[in-house]
Design a protein around this motif. Structure first.
Motif, PDB file in Angstrom:
ATOM      1  N   SER A  54       0.792  -1.119  -0.087  1.00 56.72           N
ATOM      2  CA  SER A  54      -0.245   0.119   0.065  1.00 56.72           C
ATOM      3  C   SER A  54       0.774   1.192  -0.049  1.00 56.72           C
ATOM      4  O   SER A  54       1.970   1.160   0.074  1.00 56.72           O
ATOM      5  CB  SER A  54      -0.937   0.115   1.327  1.00 56.72           C
ATOM      6  N   ASP A  55       0.365   2.480  -0.033  1.00 56.86           N
ATOM      7  CA  ASP A  55       1.168   3.653   0.101  1.00 56.86           C
ATOM      8  C   ASP A  55       2.008   3.837   1.008  1.00 56.86           C
ATOM      9  O   ASP A  55       3.120   4.468   0.606  1.00 56.86           O
ATOM     10  CB  ASP A  55       0.224   4.936  -0.084  1.00 56.86           C
ATOM     11  N   HIS A  56       1.859   3.142   2.319  1.00 54.98           N
ATOM     12  CA  HIS A  56       2.871   3.346   3.391  1.00 54.98           C
ATOM     13  C   HIS A  56       3.640   2.399   3.605  1.00 54.98           C
ATOM     14  O   HIS A  56       4.286   1.890   4.451  1.00 54.98           O
ATOM     15  CB  HIS A  56       2.067   3.790   4.603  1.00 54.98           C
ATOM     16  N   VAL A  57       3.795   1.356   2.439  1.00 55.28           N
ATOM     17  CA  VAL A  57       4.698   0.155   2.563  1.00 55.28           C
ATOM     18  C   VAL A  57       5.469   0.084   1.506  1.00 55.28           C
ATOM     19  O   VAL A  57       5.031   0.085   0.371  1.00 55.28           O
ATOM     20  CB  VAL A  57       3.683  -1.248   2.817  1.00 55.28           C
ATOM     21  N   LEU A  58       7.002  -0.287   1.583  1.00 57.08           N
ATOM     22  CA  LEU A  58       8.042  -0.119   0.625  1.00 57.08           C
ATOM     23  C   LEU A  58       8.978  -0.841   1.339  1.00 57.08           C
ATOM     24  O   LEU A  58       9.846  -0.273   1.827  1.00 57.08           O
ATOM     25  CB  LEU A  58       8.295   1.026  -0.097  1.00 57.08           C
ATOM     26  N   ALA A  59       8.996  -2.213   0.983  1.00 55.11           N
ATOM     27  CA  ALA A  59      10.076  -3.154   1.655  1.00 55.11           C
ATOM     28  C   ALA A  59      11.394  -3.071   0.546  1.00 55.11           C
ATOM     29  O   ALA A  59      11.138  -3.093  -0.473  1.00 55.11           O
ATOM     30  CB  ALA A  59       9.715  -4.645   1.831  1.00 55.11           C
ATOM     31  N   ARG A  60      12.394  -3.154   1.201  1.00 58.14           N
ATOM     32  CA  ARG A  60      13.782  -3.406   0.341  1.00 58.14           C
ATOM     33  C   ARG A  60      14.371  -4.396   1.087  1.00 58.14           C
ATOM     34  O   ARG A  60      14.260  -4.679   2.114  1.00 58.14           O
ATOM     35  CB  ARG A  60      14.652  -1.871   0.806  1.00 58.14           C
ATOM     36  N   LYS A  61      15.564  -4.833   0.128  1.00 54.99           N
ATOM     37  CA  LYS A  61      16.560  -5.896   0.584  1.00 54.99           C
ATOM     38  C   LYS A  61      17.554  -5.097   1.310  1.00 54.99           C
ATOM     39  O   LYS A  61      18.698  -4.678   0.885  1.00 54.99           O
ATOM     40  CB  LYS A  61      17.031  -6.605  -0.705  1.00 54.99           C
ATOM     41  N   PHE A  62      17.249  -4.981   2.568  1.00 57.10           N
ATOM     42  CA  PHE A  62      18.188  -4.270   3.687  1.00 57.10           C
ATOM     43  C   PHE A  62      19.414  -5.111   4.147  1.00 57.10           C
ATOM     44  O   PHE A  62      20.401  -4.582   4.337  1.00 57.10           O
ATOM     45  CB  PHE A  62      17.324  -3.884   4.656  1.00 57.10           C
ATOM     46  N   THR A  63      19.338  -6.234   3.945  1.00 57.34           N
ATOM     47  CA  THR A  63      20.438  -7.134   4.613  1.00 57.34           C
ATOM     48  C   THR A  63      21.702  -6.854   3.519  1.00 57.34           C
ATOM     49  O   THR A  63      22.974  -6.807   3.958  1.00 57.34           O
ATOM     50  CB  THR A  63      20.225  -8.534   4.489  1.00 57.34           C
ATOM     51  N   ASP A  64      21.501  -6.758   2.153  1.00 52.38           N
ATOM     52  CA  ASP A  64      22.554  -6.341   1.352  1.00 52.38           C
ATOM     53  C   ASP A  64      23.286  -5.080   1.596  1.00 52.38           C
ATOM     54  O   ASP A  64      24.416  -4.778   1.618  1.00 52.38           O
ATOM     55  CB  ASP A  64      22.311  -6.451  -0.144  1.00 52.38           C
ATOM     56  N   TYR A  65      22.285  -4.026   1.841  1.00 52.94           N
ATOM     57  CA  TYR A  65      22.738  -2.800   2.068  1.00 52.94           C
ATOM     58  C   TYR A  65      23.426  -2.647   3.278  1.00 52.94           C
ATOM     59  O   TYR A  65      24.734  -2.202   3.580  1.00 52.94           O
ATOM     60  CB  TYR A  65      21.424  -1.847   2.263  1.00 52.94           C
ATOM     61  N   ILE A  66      23.134  -3.381   4.459  1.00 53.32           N
ATOM     62  CA  ILE A  66      23.788  -3.629   5.659  1.00 53.32           C
ATOM     63  C   ILE A  66      25.319  -4.282   5.611  1.00 53.32           C
ATOM     64  O   ILE A  66      26.243  -3.680   5.991  1.00 53.32           O
ATOM     65  CB  ILE A  66      23.003  -4.309   6.911  1.00 53.32           C
ATOM     66  N   LYS A  67      25.159  -5.371   4.867  1.00 52.22           N
ATOM     67  CA  LYS A  67      26.406  -6.047   4.653  1.00 52.22           C
ATOM     68  C   LYS A  67      27.569  -5.096   4.125  1.00 52.22           C
ATOM     69  O   LYS A  67      28.866  -5.060   4.332  1.00 52.22           O
ATOM     70  CB  LYS A  67      26.339  -7.199   3.745  1.00 52.22           C
ATOM     71  N   ILE A  68      26.972  -4.152   3.163  1.00 52.66           N
ATOM     72  CA  ILE A  68      27.956  -3.342   2.324  1.00 52.66           C
ATOM     73  C   ILE A  68      28.461  -2.099   3.176  1.00 52.66           C
ATOM     74  O   ILE A  68      29.471  -1.369   3.317  1.00 52.66           O
ATOM     75  CB  ILE A  68      27.478  -2.730   1.043  1.00 52.66           C
ATOM     76  N   ASN A  69      27.441  -1.490   3.928  1.00 49.28           N
ATOM     77  CA  ASN A  69      27.500  -0.069   4.648  1.00 49.28           C
ATOM     78  C   ASN A  69      27.802  -0.228   6.059  1.00 49.28           C
ATOM     79  O   ASN A  69      28.364   0.816   6.845  1.00 49.28           O
ATOM     80  CB  ASN A  69      26.183   0.611   4.390  1.00 49.28           C
ATOM     81  N   PHE A  70      27.765  -1.439   6.752  1.00 47.65           N
ATOM     82  CA  PHE A  70      28.232  -1.626   8.320  1.00 47.65           C
ATOM     83  C   PHE A  70      28.942  -2.819   8.301  1.00 47.65           C
ATOM     84  O   PHE A  70      28.392  -3.648   8.854  1.00 47.65           O
ATOM     85  CB  PHE A  70      26.645  -1.405   9.163  1.00 47.65           C
ATOM     86  N   ILE A  71      30.189  -2.561   7.936  1.00 47.43           N
ATOM     87  CA  ILE A  71      31.104  -3.785   7.993  1.00 47.43           C
ATOM     88  C   ILE A  71      31.343  -3.962   9.278  1.00 47.43           C
ATOM     89  O   ILE A  71      31.914  -5.359   9.354  1.00 47.43           O
ATOM     90  CB  ILE A  71      32.145  -3.692   6.862  1.00 47.43           C
ATOM     91  N   ASN A  72      31.315  -3.400  10.227  1.00 47.94           N
ATOM     92  CA  ASN A  72      31.618  -3.638  11.460  1.00 47.94           C
ATOM     93  C   ASN A  72      30.393  -4.373  12.419  1.00 47.94           C
ATOM     94  O   ASN A  72      30.530  -4.404  13.561  1.00 47.94           O
ATOM     95  CB  ASN A  72      32.001  -2.380  12.259  1.00 47.94           C
ATOM     96  N   PHE A  73      29.319  -4.769  11.567  1.00 44.19           N
ATOM     97  CA  PHE A  73      28.471  -5.555  12.298  1.00 44.19           C
ATOM     98  C   PHE A  73      28.279  -6.881  11.540  1.00 44.19           C
ATOM     99  O   PHE A  73      28.406  -7.102  10.415  1.00 44.19           O
ATOM    100  CB  PHE A  73      26.919  -5.045  11.853  1.00 44.19           C
ATOM    101  N   LEU A  74      28.126  -7.803  12.418  1.00 48.44           N
ATOM    102  CA  LEU A  74      27.749  -9.210  12.036  1.00 48.44           C
ATOM    103  C   LEU A  74      26.305  -9.701  12.249  1.00 48.44           C
ATOM    104  O   LEU A  74      25.923  -9.464  13.235  1.00 48.44           O
ATOM    105  CB  LEU A  74      28.949  -9.970  12.667  1.00 48.44           C
ATOM    106  N   LEU A  75      25.834 -10.435  11.120  1.00 46.64           N
ATOM    107  CA  LEU A  75      24.483 -10.875  11.258  1.00 46.64           C
ATOM    108  C   LEU A  75      24.602 -12.331  12.089  1.00 46.64           C
ATOM    109  O   LEU A  75      25.224 -13.084  11.725  1.00 46.64           O
ATOM    110  CB  LEU A  75      23.980 -11.156   9.921  1.00 46.64           C
ATOM    111  N   LEU A  76      24.196 -11.970  13.177  1.00 48.07           N
ATOM    112  CA  LEU A  76      24.277 -13.435  14.110  1.00 48.07           C
ATOM    113  C   LEU A  76      23.247 -14.521  13.873  1.00 48.07           C
ATOM    114  O   LEU A  76      23.630 -15.477  13.970  1.00 48.07           O
ATOM    115  CB  LEU A  76      24.341 -12.974  15.765  1.00 48.07           C
ATOM    116  N   GLU A  77      22.119 -13.982  13.552  1.00 48.47           N
ATOM    117  CA  GLU A  77      20.886 -15.108  13.386  1.00 48.47           C
ATOM    118  C   GLU A  77      19.659 -14.128  12.648  1.00 48.47           C
ATOM    119  O   GLU A  77      19.298 -13.295  12.578  1.00 48.47           O
ATOM    120  CB  GLU A  77      20.499 -15.649  14.400  1.00 48.47           C
ATOM    121  N   THR A  78      19.106 -15.210  12.089  1.00 49.77           N
ATOM    122  CA  THR A  78      17.948 -14.874  11.514  1.00 49.77           C
ATOM    123  C   THR A  78      16.817 -15.767  11.814  1.00 49.77           C
ATOM    124  O   THR A  78      16.944 -16.996  11.838  1.00 49.77           O
ATOM    125  CB  THR A  78      17.687 -14.757   9.910  1.00 49.77           C
ATOM    126  N   THR A  79      15.685 -15.215  12.413  1.00 46.34           N
ATOM    127  CA  THR A  79      14.755 -16.082  13.202  1.00 46.34           C
ATOM    128  C   THR A  79      13.309 -15.713  12.597  1.00 46.34           C
ATOM    129  O   THR A  79      12.999 -14.501  12.562  1.00 46.34           O
ATOM    130  CB  THR A  79      14.611 -15.717  14.811  1.00 46.34           C
TER     131      THR A  79
END
Length: 185
Positions: free
Chosen positions: A144-169
């Protein structure tokens, strides 16, 4: 472009709430997950970027301090009146958020329609903490007008290299999940 900030302000001002994801079994699921992380990693302080009407806060346990920010002034003022507690603070700007053990973003990321605001939001979420929980969809979806999901994990992997994805639940279904990140040295 759709004005998502105006949408949320108008929604809360007219008596609306944060939506079904902040109530019932879904709110309990999110509260239980955040509380589990708090206990497992000895979390004391939480920054919530997009607290909404704070119904979910009723399900989060075992923290020492909670600081919340939301783009809606109406809902911030409502929450200030509702939660009169020294360990719960609501701020009117993300610049007032202090360093925390944990930053949370529960059902917020896919409501940020403007790309520049999305980037700023992620910067704020990751630049002031040791752990991050994101509860969202990690795929390109226009709803809907107020929903726009993005592939954020790719963005985080590139832009926040000092963070590690510990888990996905898995969350409420296979599309909406918890993503737990940890700051690494």
């Amino acid at each position: 472009m759709f004005d998502y900030k105006k949408y949320w302000e108008t929604r809360y001002k007219s008596g609306g709430n944060s939506g079904r994801g902040s109530y019932g079994n879904i709110a309990k699921l999110k509260g239980d997950y955040v509380s589990k992380v708090i206990k497992k990693y000895n979390i004391k302080s939480i920054n919530d970027y997009g607290h909404g009407d704070c119904n979910q806060l009723n399900y989060i346990k075992n923290y020492k301090t909670y600081t919340g920010y939301d783009i809606s002034q109406t809902v911030r003022e409502k929450c200030k009146k509702q939660f009169i507690d020294d360990k719960i603070i609501f701020v009117d700007s993300v610049s007032k958020m202090k360093y925390s053990d944990l930053s949370i973003s529960l059902d917020v990321l896919y409501h940020i329609i403007d790309y520049n605001d999305y980037v700023d939001y992620l910067d704020n979420l990751f630049n002031n903490t040791n752990y991050v929980i994101i509860y969202s969809m990690d795929k390109e979806i226009k709803g809907s007008d107020h929903v726009l999901a993005r592939k954020f994990t790719d963005y985080i992997k590139i832009n926040f290299i000092n963070f590690l994805l510990l888990e996905t639940t898995i969350g409420q279904d296979e599309n909406v999940k918890f993503y737990l990140y940890k700051k690494i040295k």
